[in-house]
Design a protein around this motif. Structure first.
Motif, PDB file in Angstrom:
ATOM      1  N   LEU A  33     -94.905 -69.430 -77.675  1.00  0.00           N
ATOM      2  CA  LEU A  33     -94.697 -70.838 -78.011  1.00  0.00           C
ATOM      3  C   LEU A  33     -93.377 -70.958 -78.748  1.00  0.00           C
ATOM      4  N   SER A  34     -92.403 -71.628 -78.145  1.00  0.00           N
ATOM      5  CA  SER A  34     -91.096 -71.765 -78.786  1.00  0.00           C
ATOM      6  C   SER A  34     -91.146 -72.824 -79.874  1.00  0.00           C
TER       7      SER A  34
ATOM      8  N   ASN B 151    -102.016 -61.696 -75.905  1.00  0.00           N
ATOM      9  CA  ASN B 151    -100.963 -61.552 -76.906  1.00  0.00           C
ATOM     10  C   ASN B 151    -100.341 -62.917 -77.170  1.00  0.00           C
ATOM     11  N   LEU B 152    -100.399 -63.368 -78.402  1.00  0.00           N
ATOM     12  CA  LEU B 152     -99.902 -64.690 -78.790  1.00  0.00           C
ATOM     13  C   LEU B 152     -98.690 -64.553 -79.694  1.00  0.00           C
ATOM     14  N   LEU B 153     -97.646 -65.328 -79.399  1.00  0.00           N
ATOM     15  CA  LEU B 153     -96.468 -65.345 -80.249  1.00  0.00           C
ATOM     16  C   LEU B 153     -96.104 -66.790 -80.561  1.00  0.00           C
ATOM     17  N   PHE B 154     -96.148 -67.139 -81.849  1.00  0.00           N
ATOM     18  CA  PHE B 154     -95.757 -68.472 -82.306  1.00  0.00           C
ATOM     19  C   PHE B 154     -94.357 -68.391 -82.904  1.00  0.00           C
ATOM     20  N   ASN B 155     -93.430 -69.172 -82.376  1.00  0.00           N
ATOM     21  CA  ASN B 155     -92.132 -69.296 -83.013  1.00  0.00           C
ATOM     22  C   ASN B 155     -92.269 -70.350 -84.115  1.00  0.00           C
ATOM     23  N   TYR B 156     -91.160 -70.839 -84.627  1.00  0.00           N
ATOM     24  CA  TYR B 156     -91.225 -71.848 -85.689  1.00  0.00           C
ATOM     25  C   TYR B 156     -91.864 -73.132 -85.166  1.00  0.00           C
TER      26      TYR B 156
ATOM     27  N   PHE C  60    -101.056 -60.746 -82.403  1.00  0.00           N
ATOM     28  CA  PHE C  60    -100.756 -62.085 -82.890  1.00  0.00           C
ATOM     29  C   PHE C  60     -99.490 -61.991 -83.727  1.00  0.00           C
ATOM     30  N   VAL C  61     -98.458 -62.733 -83.313  1.00  0.00           N
ATOM     31  CA  VAL C  61     -97.184 -62.758 -84.032  1.00  0.00           C
ATOM     32  C   VAL C  61     -96.904 -64.198 -84.434  1.00  0.00           C
ATOM     33  N   SER C  62     -96.645 -64.419 -85.709  1.00  0.00           N
ATOM     34  CA  SER C  62     -96.477 -65.782 -86.203  1.00  0.00           C
ATOM     35  C   SER C  62     -95.190 -65.912 -86.997  1.00  0.00           C
ATOM     36  N   GLY C  63     -94.423 -66.952 -86.682  1.00  0.00           N
ATOM     37  CA  GLY C  63     -93.221 -67.264 -87.438  1.00  0.00           C
ATOM     38  C   GLY C  63     -93.483 -68.399 -88.416  1.00  0.00           C
ATOM     39  N   ARG C  64     -92.441 -69.087 -88.807  1.00  0.00           N
ATOM     40  CA  ARG C  64     -92.579 -70.169 -89.788  1.00  0.00           C
ATOM     41  C   ARG C  64     -93.416 -71.316 -89.230  1.00  0.00           C
TER      42      ARG C  64
ATOM     43  N   SER D 195     -98.411 -59.503 -86.925  1.00  0.00           N
ATOM     44  CA  SER D 195     -97.134 -59.651 -87.610  1.00  0.00           C
ATOM     45  C   SER D 195     -96.976 -61.102 -88.053  1.00  0.00           C
ATOM     46  N   VAL D 196     -96.764 -61.305 -89.346  1.00  0.00           N
ATOM     47  CA  VAL D 196     -96.667 -62.659 -89.895  1.00  0.00           C
ATOM     48  C   VAL D 196     -95.411 -62.778 -90.751  1.00  0.00           C
ATOM     49  N   SER D 197     -94.519 -63.671 -90.345  1.00  0.00           N
ATOM     50  CA  SER D 197     -93.330 -63.967 -91.141  1.00  0.00           C
ATOM     51  C   SER D 197     -93.575 -65.216 -91.980  1.00  0.00           C
ATOM     52  N   TYR D 198     -92.849 -65.315 -93.102  1.00  0.00           N
ATOM     53  CA  TYR D 198     -92.957 -66.491 -93.989  1.00  0.00           C
ATOM     54  C   TYR D 198     -94.413 -66.752 -94.388  1.00  0.00           C
ATOM     55  N   SER D 199     -95.144 -65.709 -94.725  1.00  0.00           N
ATOM     56  CA  SER D 199     -96.546 -65.895 -95.091  1.00  0.00           C
ATOM     57  C   SER D 199     -96.662 -66.396 -96.529  1.00  0.00           C
ATOM     58  N   SER D 200     -97.822 -66.950 -96.843  1.00  0.00           N
ATOM     59  CA  SER D 200     -98.113 -67.370 -98.215  1.00  0.00           C
ATOM     60  C   SER D 200     -98.971 -66.331 -98.927  1.00  0.00           C
ATOM     61  N   LEU D 201     -99.122 -65.170 -98.318  1.00  0.00           N
ATOM     62  CA  LEU D 201     -99.938 -64.111 -98.903  1.00  0.00           C
ATOM     63  C   LEU D 201     -99.248 -63.516-100.127  1.00  0.00           C
ATOM     64  N   THR D 202    -100.044 -62.891-100.988  1.00  0.00           N
ATOM     65  CA  THR D 202     -99.531 -62.278-102.207  1.00  0.00           C
ATOM     66  C   THR D 202     -99.777 -60.769-102.169  1.00  0.00           C
ATOM     67  N   ASN D 203     -99.148 -60.064-103.101  1.00  0.00           N
ATOM     68  CA  ASN D 203     -99.403 -58.623-103.228  1.00  0.00           C
ATOM     69  C   ASN D 203    -100.878 -58.349-103.464  1.00  0.00           C
ATOM     70  N   SER D 204    -101.528 -59.200-104.240  1.00  0.00           N
ATOM     71  CA  SER D 204    -102.950 -59.037-104.523  1.00  0.00           C
ATOM     72  C   SER D 204    -103.798 -59.208-103.258  1.00  0.00           C
ATOM     73  N   ASN D 205    -103.430 -60.165-102.408  1.00  0.00           N
ATOM     74  CA  ASN D 205    -104.146 -60.368-101.146  1.00  0.00           C
ATOM     75  C   ASN D 205    -104.097 -59.108-100.291  1.00  0.00           C
ATOM     76  N   VAL D 206    -102.918 -58.503-100.195  1.00  0.00           N
ATOM     77  CA  VAL D 206    -102.757 -57.311 -99.369  1.00  0.00           C
ATOM     78  C   VAL D 206    -103.476 -56.118-100.004  1.00  0.00           C
ATOM     79  N   ASN D 207    -103.468 -56.033-101.317  1.00  0.00           N
ATOM     80  CA  ASN D 207    -104.212 -54.986-102.015  1.00  0.00           C
ATOM     81  C   ASN D 207    -105.697 -55.044-101.656  1.00  0.00           C
TER      82      ASN D 207
END
Length: 244
Positions: free
Chosen positions: A60-61, A80-85, A102-106, A124-136
């Motif tokens: 999705l462009s 396989n899904l790829l979201f552009n901005y 699943f690949v996600s952009g902005r 793969s997620v770019s511009y995520s709102s996740l935190t270090n604690s979320n990933v921990n």
């Protein structure tokens, strides 16, 4: 011998691409394998969904899409899904459907709930709102046997800190070699790891854990978790050294 056809036919009165694809796929008795969709060509996704039940890759462009259009993408039966901005910013409630990648952009608001409940081999997620604690929390979930299909996780996090991400986690194996390490993802990307550590589950599965520094100028750092063996069935270096 296999080959890929790139088809483009901009006709303001009729979608000649669909006419040509319909003729070619009928002639060779094959399905559409990959589809690039924009705001102006979103109807092609509907055409493919009517024509066949599954498509391998869907891109999705960038552009402004309605919530209905984005939901149609997510539930398109594409492996396989790829979201552009995309705009406006969109949050999908609940659990994302199980897919290969699943690949996600902005623009796509990827939440902690998505991270903990998703079932992807490559994420793969770019511009995520996740935190270090979320990933921990997610790493503890993975070490306990969660997300068993996951092979590669790449997350762009503001203020990413490997010490915060791995705080309180057991089973960390430090890297004791100066050699870089190459890893092939299921999508065909080659990742090179330098500074890294390893996580080992109780069942013996090992993953490389690191902060990846992109080569592109101004690109942002990403946290990467790569589960071994890679897509080419290569083992990680610590396994190799143990066998020597």
């Amino acid at each position: 011998m296999s080959s890929i056809w790139y088809l483009k036919w901009d006709d303001p009165t009729k979608d000649g691409v669909l006419t040509l694809i319909d003729w070619a796929t009928d002639l060779f008795r094959t399905d559409v394998w990959c589809l690039f969709v924009s705001k102006e060509t979103f109807h092609r996704l509907k055409w493919v969904k009517r024509r066949q039940g599954r498509i391998e890759k869907l891109y999705l462009s960038g552009g402004e899409y309605t919530e209905k259009e984005i939901r149609n993408m997510i539930h398109s039966n594409a492996e396989n899904l790829l979201f552009n901005y995309i705009t406006p910013r969109f949050e999908y409630p609940g659990t994302l459907p199980s897919r290969t990648s699943f690949v996600s952009g902005r623009g796509f608001l990827f939440t902690q709930n998505h991270l903990m409940t998703s079932d992807f081999m490559e994420l793969s997620v770019s511009y995520s709102s996740l935190t270090n604690s979320n990933v921990n929390q997610f790493l503890k979930h993975w070490l306990a046997g969660g997300s068993p299909r996951l092979k590669t996780l790449s997350l762009e996090i503001d203020g990413v800190d490997i010490n915060e991400i791995t705080r309180g986690i057991e089973g960390i194996i430090p890297n004791e070699t100066l050699r870089s390490e190459e890893y092939w993802t299921i999508s065909g990307r080659e990742l090179t790891f330098n500074d890294r550590m390893y996580l080992k589950r109780s069942d013996g599965v090992i993953a490389t854990c690191c902060i990846h520094h992109p080569e592109l100028l101004f690109a942002r750092k990403m946290f990467v978790l790569a589960v071994w063996p890679d897509a080419k069935n290569n083992a990680c270096l610590i396994d190799t050294f143990q066998l020597l």
